[in-house]
Design a protein around this motif. Structure first.
Motif, PDB file in Angstrom:
ATOM      1  N   LEU A 159      -1.023   5.729   3.017  1.00  0.00           N
ATOM      2  CA  LEU A 159       0.237   6.427   2.758  1.00  0.00           C
ATOM      3  C   LEU A 159       1.184   5.533   1.971  1.00  0.00           C
ATOM      4  CD1 LEU A 159       2.053   8.913   3.238  1.00  0.00           C
ATOM      5  CD2 LEU A 159       2.916   7.754   5.274  1.00  0.00           C
ATOM      6  N   SER A 160       1.196   4.251   2.301  1.00  0.00           N
ATOM      7  CA  SER A 160       2.039   3.302   1.583  1.00  0.00           C
ATOM      8  C   SER A 160       1.681   3.289   0.097  1.00  0.00           C
ATOM      9  CB  SER A 160       1.879   1.899   2.175  1.00  0.00           C
ATOM     10  OG  SER A 160       2.649   0.956   1.466  1.00  0.00           O
ATOM     11  N   GLY A 161       0.387   3.365  -0.192  1.00  0.00           N
ATOM     12  CA  GLY A 161      -0.047   3.412  -1.584  1.00  0.00           C
ATOM     13  C   GLY A 161       0.426   4.676  -2.281  1.00  0.00           C
ATOM     14  N   ALA A 162       0.390   5.799  -1.556  1.00  0.00           N
ATOM     15  CA  ALA A 162       0.855   7.067  -2.128  1.00  0.00           C
ATOM     16  C   ALA A 162       2.356   7.016  -2.399  1.00  0.00           C
ATOM     17  CB  ALA A 162       0.529   8.215  -1.178  1.00  0.00           C
ATOM     18  N   VAL A 163       3.098   6.398  -1.483  1.00  0.00           N
ATOM     19  CA  VAL A 163       4.548   6.262  -1.661  1.00  0.00           C
ATOM     20  C   VAL A 163       4.851   5.388  -2.875  1.00  0.00           C
ATOM     21  CG1 VAL A 163       6.639   5.248  -0.655  1.00  0.00           C
ATOM     22  CG2 VAL A 163       5.147   6.696   0.746  1.00  0.00           C
ATOM     23  N   ASP A 164       4.105   4.307  -3.027  1.00  0.00           N
ATOM     24  CA  ASP A 164       4.302   3.429  -4.184  1.00  0.00           C
ATOM     25  C   ASP A 164       4.095   4.195  -5.491  1.00  0.00           C
ATOM     26  OD1 ASP A 164       4.948   1.199  -2.697  1.00  0.00           O
ATOM     27  OD2 ASP A 164       2.907   0.396  -2.669  1.00  0.00           O
ATOM     28  N   GLN A 165       3.125   5.096  -5.500  1.00  0.00           N
ATOM     29  CA  GLN A 165       2.885   5.899  -6.701  1.00  0.00           C
ATOM     30  C   GLN A 165       4.054   6.838  -6.985  1.00  0.00           C
ATOM     31  OE1 GLN A 165      -0.941   7.834  -6.121  1.00  0.00           O
ATOM     32  NE2 GLN A 165      -1.971   6.236  -7.288  1.00  0.00           N
TER      33      GLN A 165
END
Length: 235
Positions: A207-213
């Motif tokens: 999820l953190s990766g998705a937020v970064d995107q």
């Protein structure tokens, strides 16, 4: 439950006369809160200043005046951030997202990060995760990750009998069905285990990766400073 989830549609009237009446009501509300802002003084509590801006932002979303809604919500966000009023900051991000401005997804990314980092109203956090589910393509892994996080948040912040916990479980079941045509509990358990949605350390990182995107490295908050303060406070 119901303050943030399942918002009622304002413009659901069938006739033009009803639509006109709704617009008149919205204008009256807009005038009321604009006068409240004009009457503010240095002694007006910060929370009240933010809420007045957010009310105008929400009204303008309902009137399809996205640009003004964004402006008011971003002003509210600035004040909330500077005063570390994180729940109100997430509310401001929600209004920015609903305004459908060019940076709406960036606002959603901030709402997600803040809503998970801080123990704010769980319904607000789940509502932001619901936005992510709805914005992600059907069958995408992001939908499953967002739904799993919503259920995790409710398990941490609510009781098992809470309506919000039930809502999150139903959202996860719906995503499972769309993702892999899951139709019974045994299939659900296998689906959840296969995607490692039973392991917070795995799906929260994704999820953190998705937020970064979503944010695209344009953060409006100092995450390092926030994390350092939380670490110092033992949170």
């Amino acid at each position: 439950m119901g303050k943030y989830l399942n918002k009622e549609q304002i413009f659901d009237a069938e006739g033009g006369e009803d639509l006109y009446a709704n617009e008149e009501q919205l204008k009256a509300r807009l005038d009321y809160f604009e006068k409240k802002i004009q009457a503010q003084t240095e002694d007006t509590p910060v929370e009240e200043q933010i809420k007045n801006l957010l009310e105008i932002g929400r009204i303008q979303v309902e009137r399809y005046r996205g640009s003004d809604a964004w402006e008011k919500a971003f002003s509210a966000f600035d004040i909330a951030r500077d005063n570390e009023l994180w729940e109100l900051a997430v509310e401001a991000c929600d209004v920015m997202f609903l305004s459908e401005g060019p940076d709406a997804l960036k606002a959603l990314g901030h709402a997600l990060w803040l809503g998970i980092t801080f123990p704010i109203d769980p319904e607000l956090t789940v509502a932001m995760l619901q936005h992510l589910v709805e914005e992600s393509p059907k069958g995408a892994g992001t939908r499953a990750i967002a739904a799993a996080t919503a259920y995790y948040i409710t398990s941490m912040r609510c009781s098992a009998e809470d309506d919000l916990t039930f809502f999150a479980s139903q959202m996860m079941a719906s995503v499972a069905d769309e993702h892999s045509h899951v139709t019974d509990q045994s299939m659900f358990d296998l689906w959840r285990k296969t995607l490692q949605l039973d392991k917070p350390e795995v799906f929260l990182k994704k999820l953190s990766g998705a937020v970064d995107q979503l944010v695209a490295d344009d953060w409006w908050v100092d995450r390092g400073k926030i994390k350092a303060k939380l670490d110092a406070e033992g949170k």
